[in-house]
Design a protein around this motif. Structure first.
Motif, PDB file in Angstrom:
ATOM      1  N   LEU A 224      45.343  42.049  37.337  1.00 32.91           N
ATOM      2  CA  LEU A 224      44.874  42.259  35.972  1.00 32.91           C
ATOM      3  C   LEU A 224      44.719  40.900  35.299  1.00 32.91           C
ATOM      4  O   LEU A 224      45.690  40.172  35.121  1.00 32.91           O
ATOM      5  N   LEU A 225      43.491  40.553  34.948  1.00 29.79           N
ATOM      6  CA  LEU A 225      43.191  39.285  34.292  1.00 29.79           C
ATOM      7  C   LEU A 225      42.810  39.561  32.847  1.00 29.79           C
ATOM      8  O   LEU A 225      41.792  40.200  32.589  1.00 29.79           O
ATOM      9  N   ASP A 226      43.643  39.123  31.918  1.00 33.91           N
ATOM     10  CA  ASP A 226      43.416  39.387  30.495  1.00 33.91           C
ATOM     11  C   ASP A 226      43.182  40.875  30.233  1.00 33.91           C
ATOM     12  O   ASP A 226      42.341  41.265  29.422  1.00 33.91           O
ATOM     13  N   GLY A 227      43.929  41.709  30.936  1.00 38.95           N
ATOM     14  CA  GLY A 227      43.859  43.146  30.717  1.00 38.95           C
ATOM     15  C   GLY A 227      42.736  43.855  31.435  1.00 38.95           C
ATOM     16  O   GLY A 227      42.623  45.071  31.358  1.00 38.95           O
ATOM     17  N   ALA A 228      41.921  43.111  32.175  1.00 35.74           N
ATOM     18  CA  ALA A 228      40.810  43.723  32.907  1.00 35.74           C
ATOM     19  C   ALA A 228      41.110  43.673  34.398  1.00 35.74           C
ATOM     20  O   ALA A 228      41.447  42.606  34.925  1.00 35.74           O
ATOM     21  N   PRO A 229      41.007  44.803  35.108  1.00 35.38           N
ATOM     22  CA  PRO A 229      41.219  44.769  36.551  1.00 35.38           C
ATOM     23  C   PRO A 229      40.186  43.873  37.227  1.00 35.38           C
ATOM     24  O   PRO A 229      38.998  43.978  36.954  1.00 35.38           O
ATOM     25  N   TYR A 230      40.665  42.987  38.091  1.00 33.79           N
ATOM     26  CA  TYR A 230      39.757  42.164  38.883  1.00 33.79           C
ATOM     27  C   TYR A 230      39.551  42.852  40.224  1.00 33.79           C
ATOM     28  O   TYR A 230      40.488  43.001  41.008  1.00 33.79           O
ATOM     29  N   ALA A 231      38.334  43.312  40.470  1.00 35.04           N
ATOM     30  CA  ALA A 231      38.056  44.110  41.658  1.00 35.04           C
ATOM     31  C   ALA A 231      37.721  43.265  42.874  1.00 35.04           C
ATOM     32  O   ALA A 231      37.923  43.697  44.007  1.00 35.04           O
ATOM     33  N   GLY A 232      37.208  42.059  42.657  1.00 36.18           N
ATOM     34  CA  GLY A 232      36.758  41.249  43.772  1.00 36.18           C
ATOM     35  C   GLY A 232      35.317  41.562  44.140  1.00 36.18           C
ATOM     36  O   GLY A 232      34.714  42.517  43.636  1.00 36.18           O
ATOM     37  N   VAL A 233      34.754  40.788  45.034  1.00 31.22           N
ATOM     38  CA  VAL A 233      33.352  40.928  45.411  1.00 31.22           C
ATOM     39  C   VAL A 233      33.085  42.282  46.059  1.00 31.22           C
ATOM     40  O   VAL A 233      32.059  42.916  45.822  1.00 31.22           O
ATOM     41  N   ASN A 234      34.016  42.755  46.877  1.00 34.56           N
ATOM     42  CA  ASN A 234      33.821  44.001  47.619  1.00 34.56           C
ATOM     43  C   ASN A 234      34.721  45.127  47.139  1.00 34.56           C
ATOM     44  O   ASN A 234      34.869  46.142  47.827  1.00 34.56           O
ATOM     45  N   GLY A 235      35.343  44.950  45.975  1.00 41.48           N
ATOM     46  CA  GLY A 235      36.208  45.992  45.441  1.00 41.48           C
ATOM     47  C   GLY A 235      37.542  46.112  46.153  1.00 41.48           C
ATOM     48  O   GLY A 235      38.211  47.141  46.051  1.00 41.48           O
ATOM     49  N   ARG A 236      37.958  45.058  46.856  1.00 41.28           N
ATOM     50  CA  ARG A 236      39.192  45.140  47.631  1.00 41.28           C
ATOM     51  C   ARG A 236      40.260  44.174  47.156  1.00 41.28           C
ATOM     52  O   ARG A 236      41.239  43.908  47.860  1.00 41.28           O
ATOM     53  N   SER A 237      40.103  43.645  45.955  1.00 41.22           N
ATOM     54  CA  SER A 237      41.135  42.766  45.425  1.00 41.22           C
ATOM     55  C   SER A 237      42.451  43.525  45.277  1.00 41.22           C
ATOM     56  O   SER A 237      42.469  44.714  44.954  1.00 41.22           O
TER      57      SER A 237
END
Length: 377
Positions: A224-237
């Motif tokens: 979670l970066l500043d309250g926003a989920p970081y998904a990554g390029v392929n959604g696998r973060s």
């Protein structure tokens, strides 16, 4: 003229939202004059907007503020039960349904079975029936329902309408739209670990970013970066369960060896031993030597995984999932082991336990609709 009217309407909405959010961020309540002072608004403007919020039953009067002289001022608070959202966590055999109010407080919860099926339409029909029964049994007003968030143990595509991978569900058709179509309410789909992390971030908004590590039957996580989920390029973060902590080690369900999940899932402490997690920790507390040896190995590998997460992301690492509720007595030892692997920190106080060890996932996926309501009011 129409554009000017829309601008004025939006400006009024934003003013109303500022007042509401100020009350939301002040759980003890505020008086009108306090709101005016904090927001730099005139008292008539505050009064007009509060009147609208009171009529809509989104704000309530709750006693009076202590007076320093003169007439005591009425204390106003957000009506936290004015709306609610449902969060549904889907596993291979169960739905976990939870209703949360506007402060993300649990107001109803139920776990129920569903048939193991590879058909999302069939699963949707079962979920629709379970949802309606849940609302009825707990006397929840459907007119106040903001929406239903559905958390799934798998990787979703960018549009969040298909499951790219969900081995524990064994769905034949990964298209999720039939599941949503079965429900007569707004729906969203999210990854389960990301949802758990979202709830934990919301509970500690003084921290801009966190890494969430979920310890359950599988090991997952979220960033979670500043309250926003970081998904990554392929959604696998946040797939922390597949950090290699022991090259050539125990086999992992992913087909590789030595993954964090192979060493730190609940199965290692329960299913593999033919006991429950609760029985394991009871035996551990009673001094069972075999359990102590296994637990020491568990903590060593968990510390290796946490240290890798910290090195990569440099933020607090929050431990969640139902195993986290058993970790408090062992947190000092875990921090010591992590600190031994961290060249920059001697205490590893950044390793923290989650505030929602049991229901973080359904709370987090319900939070989507709660934040949407707060932002758009």
């Amino acid at each position: 003229m129409k554009k000017l009217h829309q601008t004025a309407t939006e400006r009024r909405r934003m003013t109303r939202n500022r007042i509401y959010r100020c009350l939301y961020d002040t759980p003890e309540g505020c008086a009108k004059q306090e709101l005016a002072d904090r927001l730099g608004l005139s008292l008539p403007t505050v009064h007009q907007n509060l009147s609208e919020l009171l009529r809509a039953e989104l704000v309530r009067a709750d006693g009076v503020r202590e007076s320093t002289g003169g007439r005591p001022a009425a204390r106003l608070r957000v009506a936290e039960n004015a709306r609610f959202a449902l969060g549904v966590s889907v596993s291979g055999n169960h739905f976990r349904l939870l209703a949360a109010n506007l402060r993300l407080e649990e107001i109803a919860y139920r776990k129920c079975d569903h048939p193991r099926t590879d058909d999302t339409a069939c699963l949707g029909r079962w979920l629709a029936e379970a949802t309606e029964q849940f609302l009825t049994d707990f006397g929840l007003n459907r007119e106040k329902l903001l929406g239903v968030g559905i958390a799934l143990p798998g990787v979703l595509d960018a549009e969040r309408t298909r499951l790219v991978s969900a081995p524990t569900l064994r769905l034949r058709d990964p298209d999720l739209r039939p599941l949503a179509d079965a429900l007569p309410y707004p729906c969203v789909f999210r990854n389960d670990a990301t949802s758990g992390g979202y709830a934990e971030w919301f509970a500690r908004q003084d921290q801009a970013s966190i890494a969430y590590l979920s310890l359950e039957g599988g090991v997952g996580g979220a960033v979670l970066l500043d309250g926003a989920p970081y998904a990554g390029v392929n959604g696998r973060s946040g797939e922390f369960g597949h950090i290699c902590v022991e090259p050539g080690g125990l086999p992992c369900p992913c087909g590789r060896q030595g993954c964090l999940e192979a060493y730190c899932s609940s199965a290692r402490l329960s299913t593999d031993l033919g006991i429950t997690v609760e029985q394991f920790f009871a035996g551990l507390a009673a001094g069972n030597l075999a359990y102590r040896t296994l637990w020491g190995d568990y903590l060593e590998h968990l510390a290796t995984g946490i240290a890798a997460i910290r090195m990569a992301l440099d933020c607090d690492v929050v431990l969640g999932g139902y195993l986290a509720q058993h970790l408090a007595p062992y947190l000092p030892e875990l921090r010591r082991l992590v600190a031994r692997r961290d060249p920059f920190d001697d205490e590893a106080a950044y390793v923290r336990l989650g505030q929602y060890p049991r229901h973080a996932v359904p709370l987090g996926v319900a939070l989507h609709f709660i934040r949407q309501f707060l932002d758009q009011l």
